[in-house]
Design an enzyme around this catalytic site. Structure first.
Site, short mmCIF file in Angstrom:
data_model
loop_
_atom_site.label_atom_id
_atom_site.label_comp_id
_atom_site.label_asym_id
_atom_site.label_seq_id
_atom_site.Cartn_x
_atom_site.Cartn_y
_atom_site.Cartn_z
N ASP A 23 38.74 27.48 34.47
CA ASP A 23 38.40 28.87 34.17
C ASP A 23 38.02 29.64 35.43
O ASP A 23 37.41 29.09 36.34
CB ASP A 23 37.23 28.89 33.18
CG ASP A 23 37.04 30.25 32.54
OD1 ASP A 23 38.00 31.05 32.51
OD2 ASP A 23 35.92 30.54 32.07
N ASN A 48 46.26 32.62 26.03
CA ASN A 48 46.80 33.14 27.29
C ASN A 48 48.15 33.80 27.09
O ASN A 48 48.53 34.70 27.86
CB ASN A 48 46.97 32.01 28.31
CG ASN A 48 45.65 31.44 28.82
OD1 ASN A 48 45.61 30.31 29.27
ND2 ASN A 48 44.58 32.23 28.74
#
Length: 256
Positions: A25, A73
Site C-alpha cells: 500500500d 483497483n
C-alpha cells in the site's frame, strides 16, 4: 542461523513466520507526495518486490503472498490500470526468471486481462519444480470474492459428482473452504500493511483470520530492510506475548 544482515543491519531470525502476506500500500501517495504520476509510484513500489523476496527467503520464510492488484483497483482510471498491468507483467517475468520460488496465482482468473494471465500461467508452469519459497501473486484478488469462488468450486464438483442439493450443501464446511483457499499451503501467521493504514481491506479474510497484523508507516516504495527487521521483531514479540494466549484472538502491532 540466528541473525541475517544487510548493509550492516542485522535482524534476529530465531523466530520467523512461515507465511507472510504483504499489502503493498501507498504507491500512489508516494508518487503524489513527490509531484509524480501514479504510474511512477507503482513502478517504484513493484521494483521493491525482488529484494523483499530475497530477504524473506534468506531468513527462512517459506511462503509469501503479495497483493499486487485488487478487484477494486480495476475501478481506477483506464490509464492508471493500463500502466499498472504492464508493470505487473514485467514484475511477474522478473520474479519468475529469478527462480526464487514457486509461483501461484490467487484471484479471479476471469478478471485478469489475457496477456497478463498468459504471463502468470507461464510463470506458474516455469516455476512448478522450483525449490524455495511459495510465492502467491494476488492479481485481481479480493477476499470476499475468494470465499465465494471457493464455495462455488466446491459446489461445482458436487454437481459434477451427481450429488443432491442437500448433499452438496453439507460439503460446504469450514474445512473444505480452507482446503480450497489454501490449496496445500498454510495460513499466514503475519500480514504486513505499509502506508500506516490500519485496515485489512479484505486481504486474506478467510486464511488470515488469526494472523498477526503489522502496520508499517512507510509507503511501500520506501519499505527498507530496517522496516523488515522491525516487522520480524514485532512478530517475535507478538508470538511471545499473544500467539498462544487463551483468547485465541489475532494481534495487531505497529512498527514505529
Amino acid at each position: 542461523m540466528s541473525d541475517y544482515s544487510v548493509d550492516g543491519q542485522s535482524a534476529d531470525v530465531s523466530i520467523v513466520p512461515t507465511h507472510v502476506g504483504f499489502i503493498l500500500d501507498g504507491n500512489r501517495r508516494w508518487a503524489h507526495s513527490r509531484g509524480m504520476k501514479a504510474s511512477a509510484g507503482h513502478l517504484a513500489g513493484f521494483s521493491r518486490i525482488p529484494e523483499v523476496l530475497t530477504w524473506c527467503r534468506a531468513v527462512g520464510i517459506q511462503a509469501v503472498t503479495l497483493w499486487m492488484l485488487s478487484t477494486d483497483n480495476l475501478k481506477r482510471s483506464p490509464v492508471e490500470v493500463d500502466s499498472l498491468v504492464k508493470i505487473i507483467e514485467a514484475t511477474v517475468k522478473t520474479v519468475s526468471a529469478s527462480e526464487i520460488g514457486q509461483i501461484r496465482h490467487i484471484g479471479s482468473r476471469s478478471a485478469v486481462r489475457k496477456p497478463l494471465l498468459d504471463i502468470i500461467d507461464r510463470a506458474v508452469e516455469q516455476t512448478a519444480e522450483t525449490q524455495g519459497m511459495r510465492i502467491n501473486l494476488g492479481v485481481c484478488y479480493g477476499g470476499r470474492e475468494e470465499i465465494i469462488d471457493a464455495c462455488r468450486s466446491i459446489l461445482a464438483r458436487c454437481v459434477a459428482d451427481g450429488m443432491s442439493i442437500p448433499e452438496a450443501i453439507d460439503r460446504v464446511t469450514v474445512s473444505s473452504i480452507s482446503q480450497e483457499i489454501l490449496a496445500g499451503s498454510i495460513a499466514p501467521e503475519l500480514i504486513v500493511r505499509t502506508s500506516g493504514e490500519q485496515r485489512s481491506s479484505g486481504f486474506m479474510l478467510w486464511s488470515g483470520m488469526y494472523s498477526t497484523m503489522c502496520i508499517v508507516p512507510a509507503y511501500w516504495p520506501d519499505f527498507r530492510f530496517a522496516d523488515f527487521r522491525e516487522v520480524l521483531l514485532a512478530y517475535r514479540e507478538a508470538d511471545r506475548e499473544t500467539r498462544y494466549a487463551d483468547s485465541g484472538e489475532p494481534c495487531e502491532v505497529s512498527v514505529r
